[in-house]
Design a protein around this motif. Sequence first.
Motif, mmCIF file in Angstrom:
data_model
loop_
_atom_site.group_PDB
_atom_site.id
_atom_site.type_symbol
_atom_site.label_atom_id
_atom_site.label_comp_id
_atom_site.label_asym_id
_atom_site.label_seq_id
_atom_site.Cartn_x
_atom_site.Cartn_y
_atom_site.Cartn_z
ATOM 1 N N GLU A 199 0.851 -1.201 0.000
ATOM 2 C CA GLU A 199 0.000 0.000 0.000
ATOM 3 C C GLU A 199 0.893 1.260 0.000
ATOM 4 O OE1 GLU A 199 -3.155 -0.171 -0.529
ATOM 5 O OE2 GLU A 199 -3.506 -2.278 -0.110
ATOM 6 N N SER A 209 2.128 1.602 -3.375
ATOM 7 C CA SER A 209 1.071 2.140 -4.255
ATOM 8 C C SER A 209 1.091 3.665 -4.203
ATOM 9 C CB SER A 209 -0.316 1.659 -3.819
ATOM 10 O OG SER A 209 -0.420 0.263 -3.916
ATOM 11 N N TYR A 231 1.579 6.012 -7.447
ATOM 12 C CA TYR A 231 0.640 7.065 -7.841
ATOM 13 C C TYR A 231 1.320 8.431 -7.899
ATOM 14 C CZ TYR A 231 -3.642 4.381 -8.256
ATOM 15 O OH TYR A 231 -4.596 3.524 -8.701
ATOM 16 N N GLN A 282 -5.124 10.228 -4.935
ATOM 17 C CA GLN A 282 -5.167 8.759 -4.854
ATOM 18 C C GLN A 282 -3.970 8.232 -4.063
ATOM 19 O OE1 GLN A 282 -7.671 6.812 -5.768
ATOM 20 N NE2 GLN A 282 -6.562 5.069 -4.926
ATOM 21 N N GLU A 312 -3.793 5.896 -0.648
ATOM 22 C CA GLU A 312 -3.001 4.666 -0.480
ATOM 23 C C GLU A 312 -2.250 4.674 0.856
ATOM 24 O OE1 GLU A 312 -3.656 2.323 -2.258
ATOM 25 O OE2 GLU A 312 -4.330 3.130 -4.158
ATOM 26 N N HIS A 339 -4.592 3.523 3.317
ATOM 27 C CA HIS A 339 -4.743 2.062 3.280
ATOM 28 C C HIS A 339 -3.611 1.397 4.069
ATOM 29 C CE1 HIS A 339 -7.038 2.258 -0.841
ATOM 30 N NE2 HIS A 339 -7.704 2.819 0.153
ATOM 31 N N GLU A 358 -4.142 -1.556 -9.881
ATOM 32 C CA GLU A 358 -5.282 -1.871 -9.012
ATOM 33 C C GLU A 358 -5.709 -3.329 -9.155
ATOM 34 O OE1 GLU A 358 -6.143 -0.304 -6.535
ATOM 35 O OE2 GLU A 358 -5.299 1.654 -6.967
ATOM 36 N N ILE A 394 -3.407 -5.258 -7.043
ATOM 37 C CA ILE A 394 -3.712 -5.122 -5.610
ATOM 38 C C ILE A 394 -4.954 -5.944 -5.239
ATOM 39 C CG2 ILE A 394 -4.423 -3.478 -3.786
ATOM 40 C CD1 ILE A 394 -1.424 -3.342 -4.364
ATOM 41 N N GLN A 452 -11.570 -2.373 -3.340
ATOM 42 C CA GLN A 452 -10.913 -2.704 -4.609
ATOM 43 C C GLN A 452 -11.889 -2.675 -5.785
ATOM 44 O OE1 GLN A 452 -7.618 -1.878 -3.589
ATOM 45 N NE2 GLN A 452 -7.609 -2.787 -5.621
ATOM 46 N N GLU A 508 -11.820 0.923 -6.551
ATOM 47 C CA GLU A 508 -10.531 1.378 -7.103
ATOM 48 C C GLU A 508 -10.370 0.945 -8.557
ATOM 49 O OE1 GLU A 508 -7.367 2.364 -4.519
ATOM 50 O OE2 GLU A 508 -9.196 3.498 -4.236
#
Length: 165
Positions: free
Chosen positions: A18, A21, A25, A47, A51, A54, A95, A98, A128, A131
């Motif tokens: 995460e 991620s 991004y 975004q 993350e 998350h 995504e 993930i 998800q 996402e």
Amino acid sequence: MEMKTIMQKAFNEQMGKENESAYIYLALSAQCEAMDLKGMAKWLRVQGDEELEHAMKFYTHLADRNAKIAFEKIDKPKAAPNTPLGVFEAAYEHEKYITKCIHELVDLANKHNDPEALSFLDWFVNEQIEEEKSTRDIVKKLEMAKGNISALLMLDKMLGERKGD
Ligand code: OFO
């Protein structure tokens, strides 16, 4: 319930993914800044912030269950594609990856009979879907806008309206 070592390890690895991620991004956002697509850059930066949230959810779950917290090495993000369509295709592909990781965690939690982890992971299973949908929708719009500068600029403006910093 005490978290099994194998579950702790898997949760720490996902916390790392995460965080990674967020880094990915941010790299995609920087590419949009370079292409002067400020709205897309903002959407991707917001975004990236999500993350990080998350990652913190995994951190908190581990901490709340008195589990060991360990940090993963985060690789340098790959060079971002140099078109807006390429950027959002990369986001969508990430995504999907993930989602696969989250589903594997669910399988592991089932296998090791960890109802607390399963309940926690429910949120991620639903997240998800969202996402994948949001990145896929942008890919589709970019495909429709191909070669049409005004459509691209309108989409950029719209994406820049995403709430966040
Ligand atoms: Fe993009 O959902 Fe977390 O990684």
